[in-house]
Every structure is written in C-alpha cells, then in structure tokens.
Enzyme design. Structure first.
Site, PDB file in Angstrom:
ATOM      1  N   ILE A  73      14.731   7.379   3.389  1.00 38.81           N
ATOM      2  CA  ILE A  73      13.870   7.043   4.518  1.00 38.81           C
ATOM      3  C   ILE A  73      13.209   8.314   5.037  1.00 38.81           C
ATOM      4  O   ILE A  73      13.863   9.336   5.231  1.00 38.81           O
ATOM      5  CB  ILE A  73      14.677   6.361   5.649  1.00 38.81           C
ATOM      6  CG1 ILE A  73      15.412   5.122   5.115  1.00 38.81           C
ATOM      7  CG2 ILE A  73      13.783   6.012   6.820  1.00 38.81           C
ATOM      8  CD1 ILE A  73      14.519   4.052   4.542  1.00 38.81           C
ATOM      9  N   GLY A  74      11.907   8.240   5.243  1.00 36.22           N
ATOM     10  CA  GLY A  74      11.179   9.391   5.761  1.00 36.22           C
ATOM     11  C   GLY A  74       9.750   9.034   6.087  1.00 36.22           C
ATOM     12  O   GLY A  74       9.247   7.990   5.667  1.00 36.22           O
TER      13      GLY A  74
ATOM     14  N   CYS B  37      -6.039   9.668  -0.877  1.00 34.96           N
ATOM     15  CA  CYS B  37      -5.119  10.693  -1.362  1.00 34.96           C
ATOM     16  C   CYS B  37      -5.088  11.847  -0.358  1.00 34.96           C
ATOM     17  O   CYS B  37      -6.108  12.188   0.262  1.00 34.96           O
ATOM     18  CB  CYS B  37      -5.607  11.185  -2.728  1.00 34.96           C
ATOM     19  SG  CYS B  37      -4.665  12.587  -3.390  1.00 34.96           S
TER      20      CYS B  37
ATOM     21  N   CYS C 117      -3.201  10.154  -5.150  1.00 37.63           N
ATOM     22  CA  CYS C 117      -3.723   9.501  -6.354  1.00 37.63           C
ATOM     23  C   CYS C 117      -2.844   9.916  -7.541  1.00 37.63           C
ATOM     24  O   CYS C 117      -1.993  10.806  -7.422  1.00 37.63           O
ATOM     25  CB  CYS C 117      -5.181   9.904  -6.593  1.00 37.63           C
ATOM     26  SG  CYS C 117      -5.399  11.659  -6.979  1.00 37.63           S
TER      27      CYS C 117
ATOM     28  N   HIS D 293      -3.101  13.739  -8.495  1.00 38.14           N
ATOM     29  CA  HIS D 293      -2.402  14.680  -7.638  1.00 38.14           C
ATOM     30  C   HIS D 293      -0.910  14.394  -7.524  1.00 38.14           C
ATOM     31  O   HIS D 293      -0.157  15.263  -7.068  1.00 38.14           O
ATOM     32  CB  HIS D 293      -3.085  14.737  -6.264  1.00 38.14           C
ATOM     33  CG  HIS D 293      -4.341  15.540  -6.294  1.00 38.14           C
ATOM     34  ND1 HIS D 293      -5.592  14.968  -6.181  1.00 38.14           N
ATOM     35  CD2 HIS D 293      -4.538  16.868  -6.492  1.00 38.14           C
ATOM     36  CE1 HIS D 293      -6.509  15.917  -6.273  1.00 38.14           C
ATOM     37  NE2 HIS D 293      -5.890  17.078  -6.466  1.00 38.14           N
TER      38      HIS D 293
ATOM     39  N   GLY E 203      -1.513   1.906   6.732  1.00 36.52           N
ATOM     40  CA  GLY E 203      -1.706   1.045   7.894  1.00 36.52           C
ATOM     41  C   GLY E 203      -0.940  -0.263   7.866  1.00 36.52           C
ATOM     42  O   GLY E 203      -1.298  -1.203   8.570  1.00 36.52           O
TER      43      GLY E 203
ATOM     44  N   GLY F 248       0.837  -1.185   0.000  1.00 33.80           N
ATOM     45  CA  GLY F 248       0.000   0.000   0.000  1.00 33.80           C
ATOM     46  C   GLY F 248       0.871   1.234   0.000  1.00 33.80           C
ATOM     47  O   GLY F 248       2.075   1.174   0.274  1.00 33.80           O
TER      48      GLY F 248
ATOM     49  N   ASP G  30       8.115  -6.443   7.929  1.00 28.80           N
ATOM     50  CA  ASP G  30       7.750  -5.064   7.594  1.00 28.80           C
ATOM     51  C   ASP G  30       8.813  -4.482   6.666  1.00 28.80           C
ATOM     52  O   ASP G  30       9.949  -4.953   6.650  1.00 28.80           O
ATOM     53  CB  ASP G  30       7.643  -4.239   8.875  1.00 28.80           C
ATOM     54  CG  ASP G  30       6.819  -2.972   8.695  1.00 28.80           C
ATOM     55  OD1 ASP G  30       5.997  -2.896   7.748  1.00 28.80           O
ATOM     56  OD2 ASP G  30       6.976  -2.048   9.515  1.00 28.80           O
ATOM     57  N   GLU G  31       8.440  -3.456   5.911  1.00 32.84           N
ATOM     58  CA  GLU G  31       9.346  -2.792   4.956  1.00 32.84           C
ATOM     59  C   GLU G  31       9.906  -3.796   3.948  1.00 32.84           C
ATOM     60  O   GLU G  31      11.087  -3.789   3.608  1.00 32.84           O
ATOM     61  CB  GLU G  31      10.482  -2.065   5.688  1.00 32.84           C
ATOM     62  CG  GLU G  31      10.020  -1.044   6.711  1.00 32.84           C
ATOM     63  CD  GLU G  31       9.211   0.110   6.139  1.00 32.84           C
ATOM     64  OE1 GLU G  31       9.313   0.386   4.918  1.00 32.84           O
ATOM     65  OE2 GLU G  31       8.459   0.747   6.915  1.00 32.84           O
TER      66      GLU G  31
END
Length: 198
Positions: free
Chosen positions: A169-170, A142, A179, A182, A14, A9, A84-85
C-alpha cells in the site's frame, strides 16, 4: 437493467474522485448508495475513500472473507453499490457482485487498478475483466512524458523496484504512473526530483 461496471486506471487517474462524484450524483437525487472499500487500504484510514485532491468519505471496509451479496441484500433501499480498490476483491467476491446485479437488480460500479507494479493482474481485476458487463479505462499521463500511463512504477528509496510482494500500500511516495517505455527506462533524475517534492 442493472450491470456490473469495472473502471480501471493507473495510479493517479482519478478513480477515487470519480467514485465520490458518482455517490454524490446518486445522493443529490435522493438515492442511497452502498460505499465499500478494501480494508487493506490504510493510506488515510481504514474504511475511507480519499482522493488526492483532498476529498474524503467514509465507506464500509471489506475483508476477503466478507460476502458482498449478503452485505448488499441486507443494506436498506440502496440504488447502487460502489466499490473502491476493487483490485483487492477475491474472485468469489466478484461472483457475488454478479449476483447483486443479476438477482437483486442493483447496479455495481467498481474502481481499481488492473495490474500490479510488476504487470501481473490482481485477482480481483482479473475476475472483473471476465465478469463485468462494462469495462472502461480511466486515463492519466505518464510521470515522465505526455504518453498515456498504463503501468505503475514502484519506487523505494528513490529507485525503481521490479520485484517483491504484489500488495504494498502506498501513494505518490511509492508509485508513479508511467507509460511502458518509462516503466522499462525510467528517468532516475526525475524520480529523485519528485521524491524531494513530496
């Protein structure tokens, strides 16, 4: 039968809270999980899975030279591997995860971004799209409208950035889920307002 899962995602969809929830669900049933995350992610601290809502948990920080099959095989009595990641995995590590599933019969659930801020697939994500048994998109909105965010807009000094290093990384200070419309036509005044809020 164990399977390899890839849940991807945009930023702020999340993913980290979901992996923490899955770990909690296993553990409330008395089952142990192996929690892994990339050593590249130092937003909170190296070896931590942290969600934007404040939940955090220690995990084993992995490097691109680590053999994930060996790590899983040597772990004691685990019921699942949670990563994760996952976009930062190497192609070889994704193949190692297929062996965790196929040889050790342990389910592996990976969570991460699909593409970078310039809409190029991360190597780990590309390999997961090829090898995963199940692929699922985690959705978020978005930052500018009510459409589904499918991309990540990198922000530097309050301005959108469309070139540079693949890995930077941020968090909310550096990326906005957006979206396609944008991504290509961001509202600069809303970016400035958001940066003031952080």
């Amino acid at each position: 039968m164990a399977q390899l899962f890839f849940r991807y995602g945009a930023m702020a969809s999340g993913k980290s809270i979901e992996i923490l929830k899955v770990a909690h669900n296993y553990e409330t049933q008395g089952r142990h999980v192996l929690l892994l995350t990339s050593a590249l992610d130092d937003r909170t601290e190296i070896g931590a899975i942290a969600s934007r809502i404040g939940m955090q948990r220690e995990a084993l920080a992995i490097h691109d030279t680590d053999d994930l099959f060996t790590i899983a095989r040597q772990a004691e009595a685990i019921s699942a591997v949670l990563i994760d990641e996952a976009q930062f995995l190497t192609r070889a590590q994704v193949r190692q995860l297929t062996e965790v599933v196929d040889v050790l019969d342990i389910p592996v659930m990976t969570f991460g971004l699909k593409q970078d801020a310039f809409n190029q697939l991360f190597p780990g994500s590309e390999a997961l799209l090829i090898y995963a048994d199940k692929i699922d998109e985690m959705k978020t909105l978005c930052s500018f409208c009510t459409r589904k965010a499918t991309m990540n807009l990198r922000i530097t000094d309050g301005k959108p950035v469309y070139s540079g290093a693949q890995v930077q990384i941020g968090g909310d200070d550096a990326y906005m889920p957006v979206c396609r419309r944008h991504y290509n036509h961001p509202e600069i005044n809303k970016i400035a307002a958001r940066m003031k809020e952080l």
